[in-house]
Design an enzyme around this catalytic site. Structure first.
Site, mmCIF file in Angstrom:
data_model
loop_
_atom_site.group_PDB
_atom_site.id
_atom_site.type_symbol
_atom_site.label_atom_id
_atom_site.label_comp_id
_atom_site.label_asym_id
_atom_site.label_seq_id
_atom_site.Cartn_x
_atom_site.Cartn_y
_atom_site.Cartn_z
ATOM 1 N N LYS A 131 0.842 -1.211 0.000
ATOM 2 C CA LYS A 131 0.000 0.000 0.000
ATOM 3 C C LYS A 131 0.869 1.251 0.000
ATOM 4 O O LYS A 131 0.642 2.185 -0.771
ATOM 5 C CB LYS A 131 -0.948 -0.015 1.215
ATOM 6 C CG LYS A 131 -2.069 -1.029 1.074
ATOM 7 C CD LYS A 131 -2.888 -1.243 2.349
ATOM 8 C CE LYS A 131 -3.882 -2.386 2.144
ATOM 9 N NZ LYS A 131 -4.706 -2.705 3.308
ATOM 10 N N GLN A 180 -4.469 -1.270 9.575
ATOM 11 C CA GLN A 180 -4.533 -2.618 8.993
ATOM 12 C C GLN A 180 -5.186 -3.590 9.979
ATOM 13 O O GLN A 180 -4.850 -3.618 11.166
ATOM 14 C CB GLN A 180 -3.116 -3.090 8.618
ATOM 15 C CG GLN A 180 -3.065 -4.408 7.883
ATOM 16 C CD GLN A 180 -3.685 -4.361 6.481
ATOM 17 O OE1 GLN A 180 -3.773 -3.321 5.854
ATOM 18 N NE2 GLN A 180 -4.128 -5.506 6.000
ATOM 19 N N ASP A 203 -10.882 3.267 4.074
ATOM 20 C CA ASP A 203 -11.309 1.863 4.003
ATOM 21 C C ASP A 203 -12.833 1.747 3.897
ATOM 22 O O ASP A 203 -13.354 0.694 3.525
ATOM 23 C CB ASP A 203 -10.897 1.130 5.294
ATOM 24 C CG ASP A 203 -9.576 0.394 5.168
ATOM 25 O OD1 ASP A 203 -9.298 -0.155 4.090
ATOM 26 O OD2 ASP A 203 -8.835 0.366 6.169
HETATM 27 N N1 GUN Z 1 -7.203 -6.491 6.219
HETATM 28 C C1 GUN Z 1 -7.577 -7.204 5.120
HETATM 29 N N2 GUN Z 1 -8.096 -6.395 4.178
HETATM 30 C C2 GUN Z 1 -8.039 -5.138 4.684
HETATM 31 C C3 GUN Z 1 -8.435 -3.865 4.163
HETATM 32 O O1 GUN Z 1 -8.945 -3.715 3.038
HETATM 33 N N3 GUN Z 1 -8.219 -2.798 4.989
HETATM 34 C C4 GUN Z 1 -7.677 -2.936 6.236
HETATM 35 N N4 GUN Z 1 -7.531 -1.829 6.975
HETATM 36 N N5 GUN Z 1 -7.321 -4.105 6.745
HETATM 37 C C5 GUN Z 1 -7.507 -5.192 5.964
#
Ligand code: GUN
Length: 282
Positions: free
Chosen positions: A53, A97, A120
């Site tokens: 990311k 995350q 998100d």
């Molecule tokens: N863990 C797995 N997928 C995601 C996501 O799209 N965003 C976040 N913050 N954590 C995740």
């Protein structure tokens, strides 16, 4: 092999070129998009995801910062960091995350992120806006899946869509987006009886479970669009999806590969959401 490949890596490249152009125009006006990524603990898969990311941000010309906190970080310390990021003018998006360590209440953390920086789309107010058909941020993976479906040119109006998995991150928001596009949506979960009969009815099948190769060709309707959200690491180190690609691609009309399908699109839509967050502040 009869299915056409729904190439998420190629679509992601296309979209990221446009995003980078928009970002450079914003930067020239003094509004460089900024994303803060927070990782608590040492989960190896999460480490890879957050690294990807941050590096996607850099490639698109965004400002990004990574906050790596030890697994024993207190909930209060994490909430304090999120609150600080909420007040920073050069941070337009905040991503914590998931999963978080068990001693931290992830709902509380997500609800502390300012809704207008919740790229998100997990905050309850963003979930509510999505549910009521007025989305601010669409959760990145389901948003990416919708872009992939668009690429097939197949109409979703009246289509039978089956989503396997009912998580807050993928399954539930995916069902909402499909419903709002006019599909008839079934959401299956781990208790669903006769999963195969649901799958076999699907014109659009979205699988987000986290079990290697659990959906096989005999469970798929001929010509269906099969979207594999799963990213599983096998004992030999190879990645595979939740769909058995070899048998499914003999039956499906379209199929996403793993890797190179949904994964690159998730990160692309994170960039898109961060860009939209900046644009809303202007
Ligand atoms: N863990 C797995 N997928 C995601 C996501 O799209 N965003 C976040 N913050 N954590 C995740």
């Amino acid at each position: 092999m009869t299915a056409k490949i729904l190439d998420g890596a190629a679509l992601a490249r296309e979209l990221r070129t446009e995003i980078a152009k928009a970002a450079s125009e914003l930067t020239a006006k003094g509004h460089q998009p900024g994303l803060a990524v927070v990782l608590v603990g040492e989960d190896p898969a999460s480490q890879v995801y957050v690294r990807n990311k941050v590096s996607a941000c850099e490639q698109a010309g965004f400002y990004s910062e990574m906050h790596r906190l030890p697994a024993n970080t207190s909930e209060a310390a994490l909430l304090e960091l999120v609150t600080t990021l909420n007040h920073r003018d050069n941070i337009h998006g905040i991503l914590v995350q998931l999963p978080l360590p068990a001693h931290i209440n992830s709902h509380k953390v997500i609800e502390t992120i300012a809704a207008e920086k919740d790229v998100d789309g997990f905050h309850i107010s963003n979930a509510g806006l999505l549910m009521t058909g007025q989305p601010l941020f669409r959760p990145c993976t389901p948003y990416g899946v919708m872009k992939l479906l668009e690429k097939t040119g197949i109409s979703l109006r009246g289509a039978e869509a089956v989503v396997i998995g009912a998580s807050n991150i993928v399954g539930k928001p995916q069902a909402m987006l499909l419903l709002q596009s006019g599909a008839t949506v079934t959401v299956c979960n781990s208790k669903t009886k006769d999963l195969a009969s649901h799958c076999k009815r699907a014109d659009i099948l979205v699988v987000a479970v986290g079990r290697p190769n659990m959906i096989t060709g005999d469970m798929i309707k001929p010509g269906a669009v099969v979207i594999d959200v799963g990213i599983n690491r096998l004992p030999d180190g190879k990645l595979c999806g939740d769909v058995d690609f070899n048998s499914a691609s003999e039956v499906a009309g379209w199929i996403t590969p793993v890797p190179g399908g949904v994964g690159p699109m998730t990160i692309t839509m994170l960039l898109q959401n961060t860009l939209e967050a900046v644009q809303r502040t202007l």
